[in-house]
Design an enzyme around this catalytic site. Structure first.
Site, mmCIF file in Angstrom:
data_model
loop_
_atom_site.group_PDB
_atom_site.id
_atom_site.type_symbol
_atom_site.label_atom_id
_atom_site.label_comp_id
_atom_site.label_asym_id
_atom_site.label_seq_id
_atom_site.Cartn_x
_atom_site.Cartn_y
_atom_site.Cartn_z
ATOM 1 N N GLU A 165 0.831 -1.211 0.000
ATOM 2 C CA GLU A 165 0.000 0.000 0.000
ATOM 3 C C GLU A 165 0.864 1.259 0.000
ATOM 4 O O GLU A 165 0.506 2.275 -0.568
ATOM 5 C CB GLU A 165 -0.922 0.030 1.232
ATOM 6 C CG GLU A 165 -2.146 -0.828 1.115
ATOM 7 C CD GLU A 165 -3.233 -0.263 0.192
ATOM 8 O OE1 GLU A 165 -3.546 0.930 0.295
ATOM 9 O OE2 GLU A 165 -3.767 -1.038 -0.621
ATOM 10 N N CYS A 197 -3.763 -13.293 -2.352
ATOM 11 C CA CYS A 197 -4.127 -11.926 -1.954
ATOM 12 C C CYS A 197 -3.870 -11.056 -3.174
ATOM 13 O O CYS A 197 -2.809 -11.154 -3.801
ATOM 14 C CB CYS A 197 -3.267 -11.470 -0.777
ATOM 15 S SG CYS A 197 -3.417 -9.702 -0.412
HETATM 16 N N1 DGL Z 1 -6.202 -7.588 -1.197
HETATM 17 C C1 DGL Z 1 -6.809 -8.331 -0.185
HETATM 18 C C2 DGL Z 1 -6.916 -9.810 -0.504
HETATM 19 O O1 DGL Z 1 -6.942 -10.185 -1.647
HETATM 20 C C3 DGL Z 1 -6.507 -8.160 1.261
HETATM 21 C C4 DGL Z 1 -5.636 -7.179 1.847
HETATM 22 C C5 DGL Z 1 -6.034 -6.808 3.248
HETATM 23 O O2 DGL Z 1 -5.649 -7.495 4.198
HETATM 24 O O3 DGL Z 1 -6.755 -5.832 3.344
HETATM 25 O O4 DGL Z 1 -6.994 -10.629 0.371
#
Ligand code: DGL
Length: 286
Positions: A165, A197
């Site tokens: 991020e 993720c």
């Molecule tokens: N981008 C998210 C995912 O695919 C999660 C990231 C978060 O922990 O907010 O799990």
């Protein structure tokens, strides 16, 4: 005649409507990119819940509540389909969203354990995902159905989402988190890494550098984009225009930060607007 026109006009309105995508932050942009590559004429509205990131360590019912409000926000902006471009939100809320919004089509994400299990030669696979994703019933069901013959090594890569991020895609901290997760897996002879993720595709070059070229890294985004296309095709919702679709991004975080990151993440700038959480709903900043 009149009835035909009403149906045709409605279909073309739906076709011109945008695809709605959401994530806790910038991770879902990896899915947005794949959808853009697959269907350039589709318009997209994207919501990143950067005020609440990370979702991974949060309780499931809270992630469900965020996901419901975000879905309402996207539907108010005429999204014709909603892509939950977040494994964590899919784990916590996908089933709930499908029940709650019964007439809306959703595409969710789950760690790509199935293709990994099909292709591994060593029978050992690494999976990187958030705590909520690993705890969810969706992951348990994928493992039970597809991975009974393989050994899975799991890691939550604590802090990696926050590093990404912040735009730290190959600095010392990011490298350390990935080294700590992947080196023990390599010692166990994994030949495949599943990115569970949507933030993690942005660090594929670093992951590949650590694991080496012989280890396959699976990013599910292109398969998700194909699934979106299949559903649009089946529902007669494809935008047949030859013109490039528009992309509009919303964030509950700082829009200037997101604007500054877009060239690095997407290779181009974009139109970003800020949205505020007011109680349990999302409101535009006017
Ligand atoms: N981008 C998210 C995912 O695919 C999660 C990231 C978060 O922990 O907010 O799990």
């Amino acid at each position: 005649m009149m009835a035909d026109c009403v149906i045709l006009c409605r279909m073309s309105t739906i076709s011109n409507s945008p695809i709605g995508i959401f994530d806790s932050g910038i991770g879902g942009l990896s899915v947005l990119q794949a959808i853009r590559a697959q269907m350039p004429s589709e318009s997209i509205i994207y919501f990143g819940d950067q005020e609440h990131i990370p979702y991974g360590p949060r309780p499931m019912d809270q992630i469900r509540s965020f996901s419901e409000s975000i879905t309402n926000f996207l539907l108010e902006r005429k999204a014709k389909i909603v892509v939950v471009a977040c494994n964590t939100a899919s784990a916590a809320a996908l089933r709930y969203l499908r029940e709650k919004f019964a007439d809306v089509q959703f595409v969710g994400m789950e760690p790509a354990v199935k293709p990994a299990a099909e292709r591994t030669r060593t029978g050992k696979v690494g999976v990187l995902a958030t705590p909520a994703t690993f705890q969810g019933a969706l992951y348990a069901s994928v493992v039970e159905r597809f991975a009974s013959d393989v050994v899975l090594f799991q890691d939550t890569c604590n802090g990696l989402v926050q590093q990404i991020e912040q735009g730290n895609l190959n600095g010392a901290e990011t490298r350390k988190i990935l080294d700590d997760a992947l080196r023990p897996m390599l010692e166990k002879d994994i030949d495949t890494v599943v990115l569970g993720c949507t933030h993690y595709p942005f660090v594929i070059p670093l992951i590949q550098e650590i694991v080496g070229e012989t280890v396959r890294v699976i990013d599910p985004a292109p398969s998700v984009a194909k699934q979106v296309q299949r559903l649009l095709d089946a529902g007669g919702m494809v935008n047949e225009s030859k013109a490039e679709g528009r992309v509009k991004l919303y964030t509950s975080g700082d829009p200037d930060v997101l604007i500054s990151q877009l060239p690095l993440l997407l290779g181009e700038g974009g139109d970003v607007e800020q949205v505020k959480w007011v109680d349990d709903s999302l409101a535009m900043i006017s």
